[in-house]
Design a protein around this motif. Structure first.
Motif, short mmCIF file in Angstrom:
data_model
loop_
_atom_site.label_atom_id
_atom_site.label_comp_id
_atom_site.label_asym_id
_atom_site.label_seq_id
_atom_site.Cartn_x
_atom_site.Cartn_y
_atom_site.Cartn_z
N ASP A 144 0.85 -1.18 0.00
CA ASP A 144 0.00 0.00 0.00
C ASP A 144 0.90 1.24 0.00
O ASP A 144 1.95 1.25 0.62
CB ASP A 144 -0.88 -0.01 1.26
N GLU A 145 0.43 2.27 -0.70
CA GLU A 145 1.23 3.50 -0.82
C GLU A 145 1.69 4.04 0.53
O GLU A 145 2.79 4.55 0.67
CB GLU A 145 0.41 4.58 -1.49
N GLY A 146 0.78 3.93 1.51
CA GLY A 146 1.07 4.48 2.83
C GLY A 146 2.26 3.79 3.49
O GLY A 146 2.81 4.30 4.46
N SER A 147 2.65 2.62 3.00
CA SER A 147 3.74 1.88 3.64
C SER A 147 5.06 2.02 2.90
O SER A 147 6.10 1.59 3.39
CB SER A 147 3.40 0.39 3.71
N SER A 197 7.15 4.49 2.08
CA SER A 197 8.29 5.21 2.65
C SER A 197 8.81 4.51 3.90
O SER A 197 10.00 4.52 4.18
CB SER A 197 7.92 6.67 2.94
N ALA A 251 1.32 -2.32 5.44
CA ALA A 251 0.00 -2.60 4.87
C ALA A 251 0.17 -2.99 3.41
O ALA A 251 0.89 -2.35 2.67
CB ALA A 251 -0.88 -1.38 5.00
N LEU A 252 -0.51 -4.08 3.04
CA LEU A 252 -0.51 -4.52 1.65
C LEU A 252 -1.66 -3.86 0.92
O LEU A 252 -2.66 -3.50 1.53
CB LEU A 252 -0.72 -6.03 1.56
N LYS A 253 -1.53 -3.73 -0.39
CA LYS A 253 -2.67 -3.29 -1.19
C LYS A 253 -3.82 -4.26 -0.96
O LYS A 253 -3.57 -5.44 -0.67
CB LYS A 253 -2.30 -3.33 -2.69
N PRO A 260 -6.74 -2.00 2.65
CA PRO A 260 -5.38 -2.53 2.79
C PRO A 260 -5.32 -3.58 3.90
O PRO A 260 -6.10 -3.52 4.84
CB PRO A 260 -4.57 -1.29 3.18
N TRP A 304 4.01 5.58 13.51
CA TRP A 304 3.87 4.24 12.94
C TRP A 304 4.95 4.03 11.88
O TRP A 304 5.58 2.99 11.82
CB TRP A 304 2.48 4.08 12.34
N GLU A 305 5.15 5.06 11.08
CA GLU A 305 6.17 4.95 10.04
C GLU A 305 7.57 4.79 10.65
O GLU A 305 8.43 4.13 10.08
CB GLU A 305 6.11 6.19 9.16
N LEU A 342 -8.09 6.94 0.96
CA LEU A 342 -7.25 6.02 0.20
C LEU A 342 -7.55 6.09 -1.30
O LEU A 342 -8.70 6.30 -1.70
CB LEU A 342 -7.48 4.59 0.69
N PRO A 343 -6.53 5.93 -2.12
CA PRO A 343 -6.72 6.03 -3.57
C PRO A 343 -7.64 4.96 -4.13
O PRO A 343 -8.16 5.12 -5.23
CB PRO A 343 -5.30 5.88 -4.13
N TYR A 344 -7.88 3.87 -3.38
CA TYR A 344 -8.78 2.82 -3.88
C TYR A 344 -10.22 3.31 -3.98
O TYR A 344 -11.09 2.61 -4.47
CB TYR A 344 -8.70 1.59 -2.97
N ARG A 391 -7.92 12.96 3.05
CA ARG A 391 -6.50 12.87 2.71
C ARG A 391 -6.31 12.73 1.20
O ARG A 391 -5.35 13.24 0.62
CB ARG A 391 -5.87 11.68 3.42
N TYR A 429 -3.61 13.92 -3.52
CA TYR A 429 -3.70 13.62 -4.95
C TYR A 429 -4.31 14.80 -5.69
O TYR A 429 -5.02 15.59 -5.10
CB TYR A 429 -4.53 12.37 -5.19
#
Lengths: 254, 219
Positions: free
Chosen positions: A43-46, A48, A66-68, A76, B52-53, B151-153, B179, B184
């Motif tokens: 997933d894009e969020g993961s 970076s 998180a996976l797509k 995700p 989290w990141e 989310l982009p989905y 977001r 985007y």
């Protein structure tokens, strides 16, 4: 003791330091399909987070990623990813979806929250309906009734509140202006409690009527209301009478 | 001063609802609500994502922080002296998160902002099934429909709801936020009827200056 060869039944892969996948376990293929690049399934969020942590400098690592969304899914998938670098070039990677128990609890929480929101919403709707009803009641609480050419009766109903007085103020001023009225009887017989704010607005309304050259007569004040009436200090031009009956006899006899 | 949002984030992460509420109440004495939403609470939640990141917290911690933040917002909403019915404008807004979308904290602050401006607001929460949203909209006939996605989905869903909204006979203004709108480029969705609201600041500008100005500023 001798370590087992990797044959554990889990999504497992070996990749190089550019995230290009070199080999995949059967379980990984079932889960992600035949992928060539690790970042393709993320997933894009993961992205970076992975680029930041998954490097040969960090020899051994467990992180959440998180996976797509997989297949039919629309959200995700949170997984634990365990990475161990064999050397500076290749890493072994295990990707294990979070315990289903957790997602079950999350789902239940979501459902509870949406139920609370629905209830909240219904309450809001009821509240708005109730407000409409009160507003409607307010409008009907001070009808303007013409008795004779010159005399009109305004019986007040219920609790005298600021809201109610604001609601009736304008229509009453209008009504008295349009007719040839010169006497207005305010009857308090059906009045319950009198709020301080409400009384103040009522007083202003009556004073306005006096300024417009009308005579204001108040009838039907009950003993328990007298104290409040005293505090208000009505204009001295206003006449008080014991009962509506008396007032009618005096002002409406032909 | 920029540690304030980190402080708040820690109350959220510790599950300390009382601490968070007290912290926010003290802030409210000094700053307006809009500042608190845009410059303290929003950055606090972004900071949670950042932790989290950094691999310092887990998704479970994030959920806890969200729940506490949600609770605090509800509490603030309940305690704020909203514009009384008499002074309320006759504008109506309906807000919801599109199907499957679970992120809703921003939307909740948007709902509150509308209320503060005297609007009547229907906040329908996150992940509203499409059919359900259509029925509610027909019934309530809002002047503004605000949809939110993170989310982009969700792009496909957004396209679908926009097509449907274009057919509404009273031409409500559609706002796309969340977001997704921030990260985007959603310009392709914009039209006379549809505007993209990137953040609370954008929304504030719209309240103050109307739509034309907002477009002029960005284009």
């Amino acid at each position: 003791m001798k370590r087992v060869e990797r044959s554990f039944p889990l999504p497992h892969l070996i990749m190089n330091k550019n995230f290009k996948i070199e080999s995949l376990s059967d379980e990984a293929v079932t889960m992600f399909g035949e992928v060539n690049h690790l970042l393709e399934i993320m997933d894009e969020g993961s992205l970076s987070k992975i680029k930041r942590w998954v490097t040969p400098e960090v020899h051994k690592l467990s992180i959440e990623i998180a996976l797509k969304p997989l297949k039919e899914d629309k959200n995700p998938v949170t997984c634990d990813m365990h990475v161990k670098w064999k050397n500076d070039l290749y890493a072994e990677v295990l990707i294990i979806p979070k315990d289903e128990q957790l997602s079950k609890i999350t789902k239940t929480m979501d459902q509870l929250r949406s139920r609370l929101n629905d209830t909240n919403f219904q309450l809001l709707e009821e509240k708005e309906k109730l407000e409409e009803a009160i507003q409607h009641g307010n409008r009907l609480s001070a009808p303007f009734i013409r008795l004779t050419e010159e005399t009109a009766l305004i019986p007040l109903f219920g609790h005298i509140t600021a809201d109610k007085m604001y609601t009736v103020e304008e229509p009453l001023l209008h009504a008295t202006q349009n007719e040839d009225t010169d006497k207005v009887l305010f009857d308090f017989t059906a009045v319950g409690q009198i709020d301080e704010d409400g009384a103040q607005i009522l007083k202003n309304l009556m004073t306005s009527l006096c300024y417009m050259g009308l005579q204001v007569i108040i009838t039907g004040i009950r003993p328990e209301q007298v104290k409040r009436i005293q505090i208000i200090h009505f204009s001295s031009e206003i006449i008080f009478m014991n009962s509506l009956h008396q007032a009618l006899k005096k002002y409406c006899s032909y | 001063m920029d540690v304030q949002h980190e402080q708040l984030a820690h109350y959220f992460l510790q599950g300390d609802d009382q601490g968070a509420i007290e912290f926010i109440k003290t802030m409210l004495e000094k700053y307006p609500r809009a500042y608190l939403y845009g410059d303290i609470i929003t950055p606090a939640m972004y900071y949670v994502g950042e932790l989290w990141e950094r691999n310092e917290i887990s998704v479970a911690d994030e959920h806890l922080a969200t729940a506490i933040c949600d609770f605090v917002l509800s509490k603030l909403d309940a305690e704020s002296g909203h514009v009384s019915r008499k002074q309320q404008k006759n504008f109506k807004a309906m807000l919801f998160g599109v199907e499957e979308e679970q992120h809703y904290i921003g939307l909740k602050m948007v709902a509150d902002t509308f209320k503060e401006h005297g609007w009547r607001v229907r906040y329908l929460g996150p992940a509203l099934p499409m059919e359900h949203s259509f029925t509610q909209i027909e019934k309530y006939r809002p002047d503004v429909i605000g949809i939110s996605a993170a989310l982009p989905y969700r792009l496909k869903t957004i396209k679908m709801v926009l097509e449907h909204f274009a057919e509404l006979d009273w031409n409500p203004l559609i706002m796309i936020g969340g977001r997704l709108a921030k990260e985007y480029n959603l310009k392709e969705f914009e039209s006379d009827q549809v505007m993209v609201v990137k953040d609370l600041g954008d929304l504030k500008r719209w309240f103050n200056e109307g739509r034309e100005e907002t477009i002029n500023e960005t284009s």
